[in-house]
Write a protein that holds these residues in place. Structure first.
Motif, PDB file in Angstrom:
ATOM      1  N   TRP A   1      -0.257  89.711 -31.158  1.00 47.67           N
ATOM      2  CA  TRP A   1       1.032  89.154 -30.765  1.00 47.67           C
ATOM      3  C   TRP A   1       0.885  88.491 -29.404  1.00 47.67           C
ATOM      4  CZ3 TRP A   1       5.632  89.560 -33.490  1.00 47.67           C
ATOM      5  CH2 TRP A   1       5.609  90.399 -34.600  1.00 47.67           C
ATOM      6  N   LEU A   2       1.594  87.405 -29.185  1.00 42.55           N
ATOM      7  CA  LEU A   2       1.682  86.774 -27.871  1.00 42.55           C
ATOM      8  C   LEU A   2       3.148  86.748 -27.457  1.00 42.55           C
ATOM      9  CD1 LEU A   2      -0.811  83.799 -28.147  1.00 42.55           C
ATOM     10  CD2 LEU A   2      -1.109  85.949 -26.945  1.00 42.55           C
ATOM     11  N   PRO A   3       3.421  87.072 -26.209  1.00 41.58           N
ATOM     12  CA  PRO A   3       4.813  87.101 -25.755  1.00 41.58           C
ATOM     13  C   PRO A   3       5.375  85.697 -25.572  1.00 41.58           C
ATOM     14  CG  PRO A   3       3.353  87.564 -23.935  1.00 41.58           C
ATOM     15  CD  PRO A   3       2.492  87.488 -25.166  1.00 41.58           C
ATOM     16  N   ARG A   4       6.668  85.613 -25.460  1.00 44.55           N
ATOM     17  CA  ARG A   4       7.331  84.315 -25.305  1.00 44.55           C
ATOM     18  C   ARG A   4       7.028  83.662 -23.974  1.00 44.55           C
ATOM     19  NH1 ARG A   4      13.637  85.287 -24.497  1.00 44.55           N
ATOM     20  NH2 ARG A   4      13.414  83.409 -23.295  1.00 44.55           N
ATOM     21  N   THR A   5       6.492  84.415 -23.021  1.00 48.22           N
ATOM     22  CA  THR A   5       6.176  83.856 -21.709  1.00 48.22           C
ATOM     23  C   THR A   5       4.910  83.008 -21.717  1.00 48.22           C
ATOM     24  OG1 THR A   5       5.012  85.894 -21.126  1.00 48.22           O
ATOM     25  CG2 THR A   5       7.328  85.728 -20.482  1.00 48.22           C
ATOM     26  N   GLU A   6       4.106  83.111 -22.777  1.00 45.24           N
ATOM     27  CA  GLU A   6       2.897  82.290 -22.887  1.00 45.24           C
ATOM     28  C   GLU A   6       3.288  80.862 -23.246  1.00 45.24           C
ATOM     29  OE1 GLU A   6      -0.384  82.946 -22.381  1.00 45.24           O
ATOM     30  OE2 GLU A   6       0.199  84.950 -21.718  1.00 45.24           O
TER      31      GLU A   6
ATOM     32  N   PRO B   1      12.278  83.725 -33.693  1.00 44.95           N
ATOM     33  CA  PRO B   1      13.397  83.108 -32.967  1.00 44.95           C
ATOM     34  C   PRO B   1      13.463  83.489 -31.483  1.00 44.95           C
ATOM     35  CG  PRO B   1      14.157  83.932 -35.078  1.00 44.95           C
ATOM     36  CD  PRO B   1      12.739  84.400 -34.912  1.00 44.95           C
ATOM     37  N   ASP B   2      12.952  84.663 -31.137  1.00 46.34           N
ATOM     38  CA  ASP B   2      12.980  85.066 -29.730  1.00 46.34           C
ATOM     39  C   ASP B   2      11.797  84.512 -28.927  1.00 46.34           C
ATOM     40  OD1 ASP B   2      10.908  86.614 -30.676  1.00 46.34           O
ATOM     41  OD2 ASP B   2      11.726  88.517 -29.973  1.00 46.34           O
TER      42      ASP B   2
END
Length: 65
Positions: A14-19, A46-47
């Motif tokens: 998984w990669l976070p949305r901050t990447e 979506p997030d």
């Protein structure tokens, strides 16, 4: 007639949305170029989180005596 099916190993993460999109592209390009992985699936939620599945072929060497 025999058919050979390819065997793959998978790596999931998984990669976070901050990447950023650019850093994800660089990560996947490096994995493909230097480690032999190919992108099997990328799901963008979506997030903003990304679930990534990479795969690479398992190469088996047959020994003959």
């Amino acid at each position: 007639m025999s058919t050979t099916s390819a065997e793959y190993e998978f790596q999931r993460f998984w990669l976070p949305r901050t990447e950023s999109r650019q850093s994800v592209r660089r990560l996947l390009t490096d994995a493909a170029e230097y480690e032999g992985w190919e992108l099997a699936r990328l799901r963008l939620f979506p997030d903003g989180r990304r679930r990534i599945t990479l795969r690479r072929r398992i190469i088996r060497v047959r020994r003959t005596l």
